[in-house]
Design a protein around this motif. Structure first.
Motif, PDB file in Angstrom:
ATOM      1  N   UNK A 138      -6.847  11.262  -2.209  1.00  0.00           N
ATOM      2  CA  UNK A 138      -5.994  12.254  -1.245  1.00  0.00           C
ATOM      3  C   UNK A 138      -6.062  13.741  -1.708  1.00  0.00           C
ATOM      4  N   UNK A 139      -6.341  14.236  -2.929  1.00  0.00           N
ATOM      5  CA  UNK A 139      -6.503  15.385  -3.324  1.00  0.00           C
ATOM      6  C   UNK A 139      -7.772  15.956  -2.706  1.00  0.00           C
ATOM      7  N   UNK A 140      -8.638  15.050  -2.687  1.00  0.00           N
ATOM      8  CA  UNK A 140      -9.947  15.783  -1.967  1.00  0.00           C
ATOM      9  C   UNK A 140     -10.340  15.271  -0.738  1.00  0.00           C
ATOM     10  N   UNK A 141      -9.634  14.611   0.088  1.00  0.00           N
ATOM     11  CA  UNK A 141      -9.823  13.994   1.319  1.00  0.00           C
ATOM     12  C   UNK A 141      -9.293  15.059   2.601  1.00  0.00           C
ATOM     13  N   UNK A 142     -10.282  15.243   3.356  1.00  0.00           N
ATOM     14  CA  UNK A 142     -10.056  16.119   4.256  1.00  0.00           C
ATOM     15  C   UNK A 142      -8.745  15.797   5.343  1.00  0.00           C
ATOM     16  N   UNK A 143      -8.436  14.375   5.277  1.00  0.00           N
ATOM     17  CA  UNK A 143      -7.455  14.202   6.409  1.00  0.00           C
ATOM     18  C   UNK A 143      -5.977  14.302   5.613  1.00  0.00           C
ATOM     19  N   UNK A 144      -6.122  14.621   4.431  1.00  0.00           N
ATOM     20  CA  UNK A 144      -4.772  15.066   3.824  1.00  0.00           C
ATOM     21  C   UNK A 144      -4.039  16.015   4.630  1.00  0.00           C
ATOM     22  N   UNK A 145      -2.995  15.776   5.013  1.00  0.00           N
ATOM     23  CA  UNK A 145      -1.981  16.727   5.744  1.00  0.00           C
ATOM     24  C   UNK A 145      -1.738  16.113   7.189  1.00  0.00           C
ATOM     25  N   UNK A 146      -2.683  15.091   7.606  1.00  0.00           N
ATOM     26  CA  UNK A 146      -2.621  14.674   8.817  1.00  0.00           C
ATOM     27  C   UNK A 146      -3.056  13.224   8.716  1.00  0.00           C
ATOM     28  N   UNK A 147      -2.917  12.387   7.510  1.00  0.00           N
ATOM     29  CA  UNK A 147      -3.242  11.343   7.620  1.00  0.00           C
ATOM     30  C   UNK A 147      -2.151  10.090   7.599  1.00  0.00           C
ATOM     31  N   UNK A 148      -2.268   9.307   8.583  1.00  0.00           N
ATOM     32  CA  UNK A 148      -1.117   8.618   8.925  1.00  0.00           C
ATOM     33  C   UNK A 148      -0.987   7.455   7.841  1.00  0.00           C
ATOM     34  N   UNK A 149      -2.141   7.146   6.913  1.00  0.00           N
ATOM     35  CA  UNK A 149      -1.627   6.380   5.997  1.00  0.00           C
ATOM     36  C   UNK A 149      -0.907   6.953   5.013  1.00  0.00           C
ATOM     37  N   UNK A 150      -0.966   8.090   4.776  1.00  0.00           N
ATOM     38  CA  UNK A 150       0.079   8.929   3.768  1.00  0.00           C
ATOM     39  C   UNK A 150       1.195   8.656   4.475  1.00  0.00           C
ATOM     40  N   UNK A 151       1.464   9.027   5.507  1.00  0.00           N
ATOM     41  CA  UNK A 151       2.783   9.333   6.203  1.00  0.00           C
ATOM     42  C   UNK A 151       3.433   7.782   6.331  1.00  0.00           C
ATOM     43  N   UNK A 152       2.806   6.827   6.695  1.00  0.00           N
ATOM     44  CA  UNK A 152       3.469   5.374   6.676  1.00  0.00           C
ATOM     45  C   UNK A 152       3.751   4.933   5.515  1.00  0.00           C
ATOM     46  N   UNK A 153       2.964   5.189   4.261  1.00  0.00           N
ATOM     47  CA  UNK A 153       3.213   4.849   3.084  1.00  0.00           C
ATOM     48  C   UNK A 153       4.403   5.315   2.606  1.00  0.00           C
ATOM     49  N   UNK A 154       4.734   6.486   2.878  1.00  0.00           N
ATOM     50  CA  UNK A 154       5.984   7.030   2.409  1.00  0.00           C
ATOM     51  C   UNK A 154       7.280   6.484   3.284  1.00  0.00           C
ATOM     52  N   UNK A 155       6.804   6.391   4.624  1.00  0.00           N
ATOM     53  CA  UNK A 155       7.987   5.839   5.684  1.00  0.00           C
ATOM     54  C   UNK A 155       8.241   4.258   5.450  1.00  0.00           C
ATOM     55  N   UNK A 156       7.117   3.542   5.450  1.00  0.00           N
ATOM     56  CA  UNK A 156       7.297   2.133   5.432  1.00  0.00           C
ATOM     57  C   UNK A 156       6.811   1.258   4.282  1.00  0.00           C
ATOM     58  N   UNK A 157       6.217   2.097   3.253  1.00  0.00           N
ATOM     59  CA  UNK A 157       5.671   1.277   2.054  1.00  0.00           C
ATOM     60  C   UNK A 157       6.457   1.162   0.966  1.00  0.00           C
ATOM     61  N   UNK A 158       6.000   0.347   0.031  1.00  0.00           N
ATOM     62  CA  UNK A 158       7.086  -0.071  -1.264  1.00  0.00           C
ATOM     63  C   UNK A 158       7.110   0.864  -2.033  1.00  0.00           C
ATOM     64  N   UNK A 159       6.239   1.996  -2.133  1.00  0.00           N
ATOM     65  CA  UNK A 159       6.518   3.117  -3.266  1.00  0.00           C
ATOM     66  C   UNK A 159       5.846   2.601  -4.652  1.00  0.00           C
ATOM     67  N   UNK A 160       5.343   1.372  -4.743  1.00  0.00           N
ATOM     68  CA  UNK A 160       4.565   1.188  -6.091  1.00  0.00           C
ATOM     69  C   UNK A 160       3.526  -0.076  -5.749  1.00  0.00           C
ATOM     70  N   UNK A 161       2.759  -0.421  -6.506  1.00  0.00           N
ATOM     71  CA  UNK A 161       1.510  -1.272  -6.240  1.00  0.00           C
ATOM     72  C   UNK A 161       1.481  -2.421  -7.314  1.00  0.00           C
ATOM     73  N   UNK A 162       1.477  -3.563  -6.947  1.00  0.00           N
ATOM     74  CA  UNK A 162       1.554  -4.792  -7.607  1.00  0.00           C
ATOM     75  C   UNK A 162       0.044  -5.164  -7.911  1.00  0.00           C
ATOM     76  N   UNK A 163      -0.873  -4.442  -7.307  1.00  0.00           N
ATOM     77  CA  UNK A 163      -2.287  -4.796  -7.435  1.00  0.00           C
ATOM     78  C   UNK A 163      -2.945  -4.477  -8.923  1.00  0.00           C
ATOM     79  N   UNK A 164      -3.435  -5.249  -9.879  1.00  0.00           N
ATOM     80  CA  UNK A 164      -3.566  -5.118 -10.892  1.00  0.00           C
ATOM     81  C   UNK A 164      -5.325  -5.189 -11.247  1.00  0.00           C
ATOM     82  N   UNK A 165      -5.925  -5.775 -10.136  1.00  0.00           N
ATOM     83  CA  UNK A 165      -7.353  -5.987 -10.362  1.00  0.00           C
ATOM     84  C   UNK A 165      -8.080  -4.615 -10.074  1.00  0.00           C
ATOM     85  N   UNK A 166      -9.444  -4.769 -10.028  1.00  0.00           N
ATOM     86  CA  UNK A 166     -10.101  -3.734  -9.558  1.00  0.00           C
ATOM     87  C   UNK A 166     -10.305  -3.829  -8.355  1.00  0.00           C
TER      88      UNK A 166
END
Length: 579
Positions: A138-166
């Motif tokens: 996200x820090x180097x992505x041009x979509x930052x600031x208007x990214x729906x993945x960012x927005x929905x991860x805050x509004x509808x996501x878990x806030x943490x990841x259980x994924x431990x694999x590569x």
């Protein structure tokens, strides 16, 4: 006595919409039968997040982000009445599994829950799957600031990841076309870009390869994303998978000031937003208008702004002295033109204006010509742009405005006569307003026979070099004004950046020139100009500058059709898109 003409038959009213009762989050509403569930929720002001859904494209139901809880009244037993709720409506039996809201339509008695426990848990699960392999760039992505993945991860996501694999690694910084780059790791497989190229641009060059977590967006072998509408895929990409080569790494979007305006690249007048920071334009993106350009615009139009920040901009009025141009004050430059015009007969003067000028600027061209008494007034025609989508054949943005205001029936019809007068040495003064004469068919030999030439332009050019006086005007993004597009729609330009240096607004330059030539007026704002203009031009009677609005108003009938909009109407009538 002739028989009275028959009155035209009244236009048949459209059949009334078949409305159905739908409960959304406990409140009953009425919607036309066939309305998509996601659109019904939007009208009820209940947000249903989505990625793959776009009202102008078909709905494949890819992303599953729009899952909602749905129910219908149970079928009553024979001979019994359905059980009613407190509103007198049949009680709803809720389904144990969710449905996608983007591809399903409402029905009588349907219930929709957008915030139930089931719905919330589904969204969290979808977000968790989408983020499993998504890179943390996200820090180097041009979509930052208007990214729906960012927005929905805050509004509808878990806030943490259980994924431990590569995470699965995919291609980065892929050159898929002259104006677009692909970062496959960011792609969430919404397929918006694929559907756009196939359904709107008619060049299905994109597709998915592989399966599961390894699914990859790719260009078909031997193909490239290079059609003139390719940058629309960047607009509709909900993440940063597709980025514009022109805008890439140029600016953070939250620093940009967005200004509603119109494209002046052709006569279509596509509605757009100008993104600028300070006095620099960084990008132009389409703005929705279903009567002009839908949600799209061509690449050549949206990228036609770099000249505004060009190092060749004229920023000061100049007067030629001893064969060289010297910077002068505005008063001196305008007085020099007025002196050259003084005592000249109308037929010794020619005004070559531009159909790229606003209606307000053309208003002053008309009054200047009347003051000087010259019949030699014309604009330069430009054609050859039609592409069967949005591009108009007329490459001037305001030909209809020039016809209405200057009374020109056929743009360019007087240019041959003006050229002949030049060649014979009959012209004493030529005013080139917004046109580089050497670039539009006039020869240097003929221009050199004119004792006095004054140019009003925004860029240094060959005609300015020949001119005795050069006046720096304003580009489309530096002024307010109005234009009439090829379908007869009056639309507004708005000021996005400041005028550079000592340049002045073009309509103010023309107003001051009229004053310098002995005319008079009390016009001080663009609203005043339009008020006078609307009083003089019957097609604009009763309008004010503010009444034009952000979407414009039709003011004249033309035979022009917009091919892309015609096809969109057909697709909407068939129920393929919402439109």
């Amino acid at each position: 006595m002739p028989a009275p003409a028959e009155a035209p038959a009244p236009v048949a009213a459209p059949p009334p919409a078949d409305l159905v009762n739908v409960q959304i989050d406990g409140v009953w509403h009425k919607f036309p039968k066939g309305t998509r569930m996601i659109e019904a929720c939007k009208q009820a002001k209940q947000e249903v997040p989505s990625y793959c859904y776009h009202p102008k494209l078909s709905s494949p139901g890819n992303c599953r982000m729009c899952l909602v809880e749905m129910g219908m009244p149970p079928r009553p037993a024979p001979g019994t009445e359905p059980e009613k709720d407190e509103h007198g409506m049949p009680k709803i039996g809720w389904m144990p599994r969710p449905v996608i809201a983007c591809a399903n339509t409402v029905a009588e008695g349907m219930g929709i829950r957008t915030n139930s426990v089931l719905t919330q848990e589904c969204r969290k699960g979808v977000m968790e799957f989408l983020l499993i392999n998504h890179p943390l760039d996200c820090p180097i992505c041009d979509q930052a600031g208007e990214c729906r993945l960012q927005e929905f991860s805050v509004e509808h996501g878990k806030g943490e990841s259980r994924f431990r694999e590569d995470k699965v690694k995919k291609p980065k910084n892929v050159d898929i076309g002259p104006r677009v780059r692909l970062d496959d790791e960011r792609c969430i497989m919404c397929s918006r870009c694929i559907r756009f190229t196939a359904e709107i641009a008619d060049e299905p060059v994109l597709g998915f390869t592989e399966r599961g977590s390894f699914t990859t967006l790719a260009v078909h072998p031997g193909k490239r994303l290079e059609h003139n509408y390719s940058l629309n895929t960047v607009d509709i990409c909900p993440v940063g998978a597709l980025t514009s080569n022109d805008f890439r790494f140029q600016q953070r979007v939250w620093f940009l000031n967005e200004t509603n305006s119109i494209c002046t690249g052709c006569g279509r007048g596509c509605n757009m937003e100008i993104g600028a920071r300070g006095d620099t334009i960084y990008r132009q993106t389409p703005r929705d208008n279903n009567d002009v350009n839908s949600a799209w615009m061509c690449d050549s139009g949206r990228l036609d702004f770099h000249f505004v920040n060009s190092e060749f901009r004229l920023t000061d009025p100049m007067i030629k002295s001893g064969g060289k141009h010297q910077i002068a004050t505005w008063k001196t430059a305008l007085s020099s033109i007025a002196t050259a015009l003084s005592g000249k007969k109308g037929e010794e003067i020619a005004i070559i204006a531009s159909a790229r000028m606003t209606n307000e600027e053309l208003f002053f061209v008309k009054h200047l010509a009347a003051l000087l008494g010259t019949p030699n007034v014309d604009v330069v025609p430009r054609t050859g742009g039609a592409d069967n989508y949005l591009r108009a054949d007329d490459l001037n943005p305001n030909t209809n405005g020039a016809k209405l205001i200057l009374g020109i029936e056929q743009p360019g019809s007087k240019l041959a006569g003006i050229t002949e007068l030049m060649n014979r040495g009959r012209l004493r003064v030529v005013l080139a307003l917004g046109e580089n004469l050497l670039k539009v068919g006039f020869s240097q030999r003929d221009l050199e026979k004119v004792p006095f030439i004054a140019s009003l332009h925004i860029l240094a050019n060959a005609s300015a070099e020949l001119s005795d006086v050069v006046l720096p005007g304003t580009a489309y993004a530096e002024k307010r004004g109005s234009m009439i597009n090829v379908t007869g729609r009056l639309q507004r330009l708005n000021k996005a950046v400041k005028i550079p240096g000592n340049a002045h607004d073009t309509w103010e330059i023309l107003r001051d020139l009229i004053v310098a030539c002995g005319g008079s007026n009390g016009i001080h704002t663009i609203e005043d100009v339009f008020k006078r203009l609307s009083a003089e031009v019957p097609a604009l009677n009763g309008l004010t500058f503010s009444k034009i609005g952000d979407l414009g108003v039709p003011v004249m009938e033309t035979s022009e059709k917009v091919p892309l909009l015609e096809r969109e109407k057909e697709r909407k009538a068939k129920g393929i898109i919402v439109g």
